[in-house]
Motif scaffolding. Structure first.
Motif, PDB file in Angstrom:
ATOM      1  N   ALA A  70       0.789  -1.536  -0.142  1.00  0.00           N
ATOM      2  CA  ALA A  70       0.098   0.041   0.178  1.00  0.00           C
ATOM      3  C   ALA A  70       0.845   1.350  -0.205  1.00  0.00           C
ATOM      4  CB  ALA A  70      -0.730  -0.117   1.516  1.00  0.00           C
ATOM      5  N   ALA A  71       1.521   0.991   0.546  1.00  0.00           N
ATOM      6  CA  ALA A  71       2.717   2.633   0.667  1.00  0.00           C
ATOM      7  C   ALA A  71       3.509   2.792  -0.435  1.00  0.00           C
ATOM      8  CB  ALA A  71       4.224   2.179   2.022  1.00  0.00           C
ATOM      9  N   GLY A  72       3.612   1.490  -1.381  1.00  0.00           N
ATOM     10  CA  GLY A  72       4.296   1.446  -2.586  1.00  0.00           C
ATOM     11  C   GLY A  72       5.374   1.019  -2.539  1.00  0.00           C
ATOM     12  N   LYS A  73       5.585   0.494  -1.142  1.00  0.00           N
ATOM     13  CA  LYS A  73       7.863   0.404  -0.942  1.00  0.00           C
ATOM     14  C   LYS A  73       8.381  -2.125  -1.247  1.00  0.00           C
ATOM     15  CE  LYS A  73       7.698   2.933   2.874  1.00  0.00           C
ATOM     16  NZ  LYS A  73       9.014   3.985   2.658  1.00  0.00           N
ATOM     17  N   LEU A  74       6.541  -2.053  -1.593  1.00  0.00           N
ATOM     18  CA  LEU A  74       6.743  -2.920  -2.847  1.00  0.00           C
ATOM     19  C   LEU A  74       5.863  -3.821  -3.940  1.00  0.00           C
ATOM     20  CD1 LEU A  74       8.061  -5.911  -2.154  1.00  0.00           C
ATOM     21  CD2 LEU A  74       6.511  -6.498  -0.447  1.00  0.00           C
ATOM     22  N   PRO A  75       6.464  -2.806  -4.935  1.00  0.00           N
ATOM     23  CA  PRO A  75       5.110  -2.671  -5.929  1.00  0.00           C
ATOM     24  C   PRO A  75       5.160  -4.364  -6.769  1.00  0.00           C
ATOM     25  CG  PRO A  75       7.347  -1.533  -6.612  1.00  0.00           C
ATOM     26  CD  PRO A  75       7.279  -2.198  -6.123  1.00  0.00           C
ATOM     27  N   PHE A  76       5.597  -5.400  -5.981  1.00  0.00           N
ATOM     28  CA  PHE A  76       5.065  -6.349  -6.963  1.00  0.00           C
ATOM     29  C   PHE A  76       5.357  -7.173  -5.996  1.00  0.00           C
ATOM     30  CE2 PHE A  76       9.575  -4.934  -7.057  1.00  0.00           C
ATOM     31  CZ  PHE A  76      10.699  -5.611  -6.524  1.00  0.00           C
ATOM     32  N   ASP A  77       4.984  -8.838  -5.706  1.00  0.00           N
ATOM     33  CA  ASP A  77       4.102 -10.223  -5.426  1.00  0.00           C
ATOM     34  C   ASP A  77       6.417 -10.086  -4.785  1.00  0.00           C
ATOM     35  OD1 ASP A  77       2.200  -9.561  -5.270  1.00  0.00           O
ATOM     36  OD2 ASP A  77       1.751 -10.953  -6.814  1.00  0.00           O
ATOM     37  N   ALA A  78       6.287 -10.958  -3.446  1.00  0.00           N
ATOM     38  CA  ALA A  78       7.390 -10.996  -3.438  1.00  0.00           C
ATOM     39  C   ALA A  78       7.450 -12.751  -3.158  1.00  0.00           C
ATOM     40  CB  ALA A  78       7.775 -11.150  -1.809  1.00  0.00           C
ATOM     41  N   PRO A  79       8.103 -13.527  -3.272  1.00  0.00           N
ATOM     42  CA  PRO A  79       7.358 -14.971  -2.662  1.00  0.00           C
ATOM     43  C   PRO A  79       7.592 -15.127  -1.637  1.00  0.00           C
ATOM     44  CG  PRO A  79      10.092 -14.732  -3.872  1.00  0.00           C
ATOM     45  CD  PRO A  79       9.569 -13.235  -3.540  1.00  0.00           C
ATOM     46  N   HIS A  80       6.531 -16.364  -1.120  1.00  0.00           N
ATOM     47  CA  HIS A  80       6.362 -16.899   0.274  1.00  0.00           C
ATOM     48  C   HIS A  80       7.797 -16.868   1.179  1.00  0.00           C
ATOM     49  CE1 HIS A  80       3.816 -18.879   3.126  1.00  0.00           C
ATOM     50  NE2 HIS A  80       5.237 -19.573   3.961  1.00  0.00           N
ATOM     51  N   ALA A  81       7.276 -16.402   2.461  1.00  0.00           N
ATOM     52  CA  ALA A  81       8.274 -15.937   3.341  1.00  0.00           C
ATOM     53  C   ALA A  81       8.984 -17.288   3.965  1.00  0.00           C
ATOM     54  CB  ALA A  81       7.825 -15.195   4.153  1.00  0.00           C
TER      55      ALA A  81
END
Ligand code: FAD
Length: 327
Positions: free
Chosen positions: A234-245
């Motif tokens: 939402a804050a635009g810091k992660l504008p794509f999906d990250a793999p499962h942690a």
């Protein structure tokens, strides 16, 4: 029956540093690890310069063909709160990739490597240890991380301990993600939980991104991580999906002390529960405890009685403070 003088169980930073500290001692050193290196390790991969100094690693030499991201500042906030950026004007930390770093340390340790071999049976026979019914050694070092079988042998009850539980995902960004990622390599971002029981991070290391969160409270960790990722998006810091942690747990120094010394046995690194309570930094104490254990083993001159090894606890408390060390 195979044999060595010192068997180190675990080839992470603690085990390989201990072996490195024992090089030139004349002792036959072997490291046993259940995995084959290079191997992944769930971690943020942030190290302080002392780690390189203690191991006499030249950053420029290490950076040849490996990830070494100098960190010169931090951007900090409560999750969702105003952000403050602090700059130090010089590298005050580095970002490494555990896949590379641990392999590098292990290969320069000088020890004989017994990989893909888990310790699953341990017994005492006279003044020797017998590991997996086929390796004899006089001295044993437990460096197998939080769930180290040697720590369990010395009485650690992991299920009753208070741990930091943490999850992270580290991945290589593609061309599009590299242009979209607003996180700066030299200035990682830290986000404290509103109850101050932990923090999340967004940490760029050249073309890698490491996103994670750790808490002193293991309950509902996945929920906290999911909320944190939602916030980053939402804050635009992660504008794509990250793999499962992926997750792991470890102990902070002094919170739930473990017995670290026994007859012909010492624990180091996460096996001893030494991470810094303020930051959760575990690599530096792993390296330092490995080097201290090596000093104690050399000074014992082949007499590995518990009394002789007990000075290890004093050295640790001189170095890390003096909570009620057990055992
Ligand atoms: C999500 C997360 C993020 C973190 N981020 C940071 C960070 O950014 N900076 C930092 O300083 N610290 C960080 N830490 C803590 C840090 O990862 C540990 O403190 C550090 O790895 C401890 O090193 P070690 O050598 O003691 O153990 P480990 O690195 O865990 O190595 C233990 C080794 O023992 C082997 N082993 C285990 N069981 C057996 C067995 N039965 N037989 C044989 N071998 C065995 C394993 O395969 C492994 O190679 C983080 C931890 C987590 C969970």
């Amino acid at each position: 029956m195979d044999s060595c003088d010192v068997l180190i169980v675990g080839g992470g930073p603690a085990g390989s540093s201990c072996a490195w500290g024992l090089r030139g001692s004349g002792l036959r050193i072997a490291i046993l690890d259940k995995q084959v290196f290079p191997r992944n390790k769930v971690c943020g991969g942030w190290i302080t310069p002392a780690v390189l100094d203690e191991l006499r690693i030249d950053p420029a030499e290490y950076a040849q063909g490996r990830t070494l991201q100098p960190i010169t500042g931090f951007r900090t906030s409560y999750i969702g709160g105003p952000e403050i950026e602090t700059h130090y004007g010089e590298p005050i930390s580095y970002g490494i990739r555990r896949f590379e770093f641990d392999d590098y340390l292990l290969n320069r340790s000088g020890a004989r490597l017994l990989q893909s071999q888990a310790l699953n049976h341990l017994e005492r026979s006279g003044d020797e240890w017998i590991v997996n019914s086929r390796i004899r050694c006089r001295m044993l070092v437990g460096a197998g991380g939080t769930f180290c079988p040697v720590a369990r042998f010395l009485g650690a009850k992991v299920s009753r301990e208070i741990v930091v539980a943490a999850q992270e995902a580290e991945f290589e960004m593609d061309e599009r993600q590299l242009t979209e990622c607003s996180i700066s390599g030299p200035v990682p971002e830290l986000f404290f939980c509103s109850d101050m029981k932990g923090y999340g991070w967004c940490f760029r290391k050249h073309n890698l991104l490491n996103v994670g969160l750790g808490r002193m409270d293991q309950h509902q960790l996945s929920k906290h991580v999911a909320e944190f990722v939602t916030f980053l998006k939402a804050a635009g810091k992660l504008p794509f999906d990250a793999p499962h942690a992926l997750g792991h747990a470890y102990l902070l120094f002094g919170v739930t002390p473990r017995q670290m010394v026994g007859e012909a046995v010492l624990l180091i690194g996460d096996a001893a529960g030494l991470a810094y309570p303020q930051s959760g930094e575990g690599i530096r104490p792993a390296v330092e405890s490995g080097l201290l254990a090596a000093k104690v083993i050399v000074a014992a001159k082949g007499c590995y009685s518990r009394e002789k090894l007990d000075c290890y606890r004093t050295l640790l408390s001189e170095r890390f403070g003096n909570p009620a060390l057990s055992g």
